[in-house]
Design a protein around this motif. Structure first.
Motif, PDB file in Angstrom:
ATOM      1  N   LYS A 197      -8.653 -29.925 -21.310  1.00 49.57           N
ATOM      2  CA  LYS A 197      -7.739 -30.576 -22.424  1.00 49.57           C
ATOM      3  C   LYS A 197      -8.831 -31.465 -23.265  1.00 49.57           C
ATOM      4  N   THR A 198      -9.736 -32.208 -22.814  1.00 51.99           N
ATOM      5  CA  THR A 198     -10.621 -32.973 -23.672  1.00 51.99           C
ATOM      6  C   THR A 198     -11.757 -32.335 -24.129  1.00 51.99           C
ATOM      7  N   LEU A 199     -12.720 -32.955 -24.632  1.00 54.22           N
ATOM      8  CA  LEU A 199     -14.066 -32.591 -24.985  1.00 54.22           C
ATOM      9  C   LEU A 199     -15.048 -32.913 -23.629  1.00 54.22           C
ATOM     10  N   GLU A 200     -14.392 -33.732 -22.824  1.00 57.22           N
ATOM     11  CA  GLU A 200     -15.404 -33.982 -21.780  1.00 57.22           C
ATOM     12  C   GLU A 200     -15.158 -32.767 -20.757  1.00 57.22           C
ATOM     13  N   ASP A 201     -13.733 -32.328 -20.587  1.00 58.04           N
ATOM     14  CA  ASP A 201     -13.409 -31.251 -19.894  1.00 58.04           C
ATOM     15  C   ASP A 201     -14.190 -30.040 -20.442  1.00 58.04           C
ATOM     16  N   ALA A 202     -14.296 -29.753 -21.556  1.00 57.65           N
ATOM     17  CA  ALA A 202     -15.152 -28.608 -22.089  1.00 57.65           C
ATOM     18  C   ALA A 202     -16.738 -28.693 -21.830  1.00 57.65           C
ATOM     19  N   GLN A 203     -17.170 -29.892 -22.010  1.00 55.60           N
ATOM     20  CA  GLN A 203     -18.516 -30.061 -21.501  1.00 55.60           C
ATOM     21  C   GLN A 203     -18.853 -29.997 -20.022  1.00 55.60           C
ATOM     22  N   ALA A 204     -17.802 -30.377 -19.202  1.00 51.93           N
ATOM     23  CA  ALA A 204     -17.957 -30.284 -17.774  1.00 51.93           C
ATOM     24  C   ALA A 204     -17.980 -28.543 -17.425  1.00 51.93           C
ATOM     25  N   VAL A 205     -17.206 -27.778 -18.305  1.00 53.60           N
ATOM     26  CA  VAL A 205     -17.081 -26.406 -17.981  1.00 53.60           C
ATOM     27  C   VAL A 205     -18.521 -25.751 -18.326  1.00 53.60           C
ATOM     28  N   GLN A 206     -19.050 -26.221 -19.430  1.00 52.76           N
ATOM     29  CA  GLN A 206     -20.511 -25.811 -19.857  1.00 52.76           C
ATOM     30  C   GLN A 206     -21.563 -26.159 -18.863  1.00 52.76           C
ATOM     31  N   ALA A 207     -21.297 -27.468 -18.350  1.00 48.56           N
ATOM     32  CA  ALA A 207     -22.243 -28.032 -17.251  1.00 48.56           C
ATOM     33  C   ALA A 207     -22.413 -27.368 -15.891  1.00 48.56           C
ATOM     34  N   ALA A 208     -20.920 -26.355 -15.687  1.00 51.47           N
ATOM     35  CA  ALA A 208     -20.763 -25.713 -14.620  1.00 51.47           C
ATOM     36  C   ALA A 208     -21.714 -24.339 -14.612  1.00 51.47           C
ATOM     37  N   GLY A 209     -21.987 -24.005 -15.883  1.00 55.83           N
ATOM     38  CA  GLY A 209     -22.619 -22.622 -16.207  1.00 55.83           C
ATOM     39  C   GLY A 209     -21.996 -22.039 -17.314  1.00 55.83           C
ATOM     40  N   ALA A 210     -21.015 -22.217 -17.885  1.00 57.82           N
ATOM     41  CA  ALA A 210     -20.534 -21.339 -18.885  1.00 57.82           C
ATOM     42  C   ALA A 210     -21.046 -21.562 -20.305  1.00 57.82           C
ATOM     43  N   ASP A 211     -20.997 -20.513 -20.880  1.00 58.51           N
ATOM     44  CA  ASP A 211     -21.600 -20.461 -22.455  1.00 58.51           C
ATOM     45  C   ASP A 211     -20.615 -20.935 -23.381  1.00 58.51           C
ATOM     46  N   TRP A 212     -19.186 -20.358 -23.251  1.00 64.44           N
ATOM     47  CA  TRP A 212     -18.155 -20.374 -23.932  1.00 64.44           C
ATOM     48  C   TRP A 212     -17.024 -21.201 -23.238  1.00 64.44           C
ATOM     49  N   VAL A 213     -16.385 -21.809 -23.962  1.00 66.35           N
ATOM     50  CA  VAL A 213     -15.147 -22.628 -23.482  1.00 66.35           C
ATOM     51  C   VAL A 213     -13.898 -22.154 -23.890  1.00 66.35           C
ATOM     52  N   ALA A 214     -12.846 -21.443 -23.115  1.00 64.14           N
ATOM     53  CA  ALA A 214     -11.526 -21.047 -23.674  1.00 64.14           C
ATOM     54  C   ALA A 214     -10.545 -22.316 -23.521  1.00 64.14           C
ATOM     55  N   ILE A 215      -9.853 -22.452 -24.616  1.00 63.81           N
ATOM     56  CA  ILE A 215      -8.874 -23.400 -24.630  1.00 63.81           C
ATOM     57  C   ILE A 215      -7.484 -22.971 -24.537  1.00 63.81           C
ATOM     58  N   GLY A 216      -6.498 -22.993 -23.789  1.00 63.56           N
ATOM     59  CA  GLY A 216      -5.268 -22.330 -23.528  1.00 63.56           C
ATOM     60  C   GLY A 216      -4.230 -23.226 -24.166  1.00 63.56           C
ATOM     61  N   ARG A 217      -3.519 -23.718 -23.347  1.00 63.41           N
ATOM     62  CA  ARG A 217      -2.162 -24.598 -23.582  1.00 63.41           C
ATOM     63  C   ARG A 217      -2.685 -25.745 -24.644  1.00 63.41           C
ATOM     64  N   CYS A 218      -3.561 -26.300 -24.606  1.00 64.30           N
ATOM     65  CA  CYS A 218      -3.989 -27.253 -25.602  1.00 64.30           C
ATOM     66  C   CYS A 218      -4.376 -26.601 -26.897  1.00 64.30           C
ATOM     67  N   GLY A 219      -4.408 -25.301 -27.102  1.00 60.05           N
ATOM     68  CA  GLY A 219      -4.678 -24.571 -28.222  1.00 60.05           C
ATOM     69  C   GLY A 219      -3.470 -24.278 -28.824  1.00 60.05           C
ATOM     70  N   ILE A 220      -2.143 -24.505 -28.073  1.00 62.79           N
ATOM     71  CA  ILE A 220      -0.994 -24.553 -28.575  1.00 62.79           C
ATOM     72  C   ILE A 220      -0.639 -25.601 -28.933  1.00 62.79           C
ATOM     73  N   SER A 221      -0.592 -26.882 -28.177  1.00 57.65           N
ATOM     74  CA  SER A 221      -0.222 -28.178 -28.395  1.00 57.65           C
ATOM     75  C   SER A 221      -1.080 -28.893 -29.534  1.00 57.65           C
ATOM     76  N   GLU A 222      -2.308 -28.271 -29.601  1.00 59.50           N
ATOM     77  CA  GLU A 222      -3.358 -29.140 -30.509  1.00 59.50           C
ATOM     78  C   GLU A 222      -3.989 -28.030 -31.495  1.00 59.50           C
ATOM     79  N   PRO A 223      -3.351 -27.530 -32.473  1.00 63.33           N
ATOM     80  CA  PRO A 223      -3.916 -26.355 -33.215  1.00 63.33           C
ATOM     81  C   PRO A 223      -5.381 -26.670 -33.635  1.00 63.33           C
ATOM     82  N   GLU A 224      -5.766 -27.917 -33.762  1.00 60.37           N
ATOM     83  CA  GLU A 224      -7.067 -28.329 -34.684  1.00 60.37           C
ATOM     84  C   GLU A 224      -7.945 -28.669 -33.401  1.00 60.37           C
ATOM     85  N   TRP A 225      -7.707 -28.020 -32.181  1.00 64.34           N
ATOM     86  CA  TRP A 225      -8.542 -28.762 -31.013  1.00 64.34           C
ATOM     87  C   TRP A 225     -10.041 -28.912 -31.162  1.00 64.34           C
TER      88      TRP A 225
END
Length: 347
Positions: free
Chosen positions: A276-304
């Motif tokens: 949902k937040t930038l902090e969430d996305a950073q946590a996903v990368q800290a877990a080892g992901a290279d890219w981060v997919a945004i699902g529902r929040c990509g619908i509710s916030e088109p300019e996420w």
């Protein structure tokens, strides 16, 4: 692909194609706005590779050359708006309604999905297996012709590829059951033979199933080890929450971390799940992901990406009225949001 940032619009079902499988015109502004809103990669909704794989009303098609103009209209609008475009290719297997897929749905074995009212599928013949494998390759070629930057093979969410990998849905005694990864390998090989060198190809997978017998982490790690041997660009794990743990071994910690540790840099990984937040996305990368997919929040916030990267708080709620116009949603997706209580917080 070399996206401008690591943020991916997740490949979410939009229920918005026309009855003939051609993309609906009102889906193009939906994709365009999100590409302009800062996403580095925009993935499409699952696109059906074969008539027997049509899984839901409003699903668009890539099963014939006549769909190339429809496909091209999508890749063009995403590219012109500044993002990389990825076509997700898909066969629904036993999840296909009989009225859409031309009769009894197909699967690895005649085992229904473990839910009330599920239709019992028919086990695919050798000839049908080969035909669907070739259909994935043909769909990948159409993606190239249509101008996409990449494709994602949909091997998750209990659709056909997962049905072959899983011991719940694959009870075959032939080679396709003795080696439950064979179908996935053959699809990947068919796709790679159908695209030029350097074309981005990824594979999405679900790590576990609650069924017994069912998909377990050991099966998924074996699948990963198989997939990294190919010239794929990325793997994409399907999770409801990036912090979730194993159904069966919660003491092993978050599933995303475990998968990233196992991959150990051998291939790019897309992480996802309640970001949902930038902090969430950073946590996903800290877990080892290279890219981060945004699902529902990509619908509710088109300019996420633009909102999050500029210190804003992305919207998570959807208004009860006029939200389709406000968020530039196609009619099929807007109708679905209204129909599924609890999918989005509403205000």
């Amino acid at each position: 692909m070399t996206p401008k940032n690591p943020y991916v619009l997740a490949p979410m079902t939009t229920y918005s194609s026309q009855l003939d499988g051609v993309i609906s015109p009102d889906e193009l502004p939906y994709l365009e706005r999100r590409a302009k809103g800062g996403f580095g990669i925009v993935m499409t909704a699952a696109c059906c590779v074969h008539p027997t794989g049509w899984a839901f009303k409003g699903q668009w098609q890539c099963s014939d050359d006549r769909f190339i103009p429809s496909l091209k209209s999508v890749s063009d609008v995403i590219r012109s708006a500044g993002a990389n475009s990825v076509l997700q290719i898909h066969h629904g297997g036993r999840q296909c309604p009989p009225e859409l897929c031309g009769g009894t749905p197909l699967s690895a074995s005649a085992i229904p999905l473990n839910k009330p009212g599920a239709v019992t599928p028919r086990a695919m013949t050798e000839g049908e297996i080969v035909e669907v494998i070739e259909a994935f390759g043909a769909a990948a070629h159409r993606a190239v012709v249509a101008g996409f930057d990449g494709i994602e093979i949909h091997g998750a969410n209990t659709y056909l590829l997962q049905q072959f990998v899983s011991p719940h849905s694959n009870r075959r005694t032939d080679i396709w059951g003795q080696d439950r990864l064979k179908f996935s390998r053959e699809v990947v090989e068919s796709v790679l033979k159908s695209v030029p060198d350097g074309f981005s190809v990824g594979y999405r997978f679900s790590p576990e199933e609650p069924d017994t017998p069912g998909l377990r982490m050991a099966d998924t790690l074996a699948l990963i080890d198989t997939l990294v041997q190919y010239q794929l660009d990325f793997l994409h794990v399907s999770l409801r929450d990036y912090k979730q743990t194993s159904f069966f071994q919660p003491e092993d910690g978050p599933t995303l971390n475990r998968i990233a540790d196992h991959i150990n840099g051998r291939i790019k990984l897309i992480g996802v799940g309640s970001v949902k937040t930038l902090e969430d996305a950073q946590a996903v990368q800290a877990a080892g992901a290279d890219w981060v997919a945004i699902g529902r929040c990509g619908i509710s916030e088109p300019e996420w990406p633009d909102v999050a990267l500029n210190g804003g708080t992305p919207r998570t709620k959807v208004h009860r009225s006029n939200f389709a116009q406000e968020l530039t949603l196609p009619k099929g997706l807007a109708d679905r949001i209204d129909a599924v209580e609890g999918w989005f917080d509403r205000d």
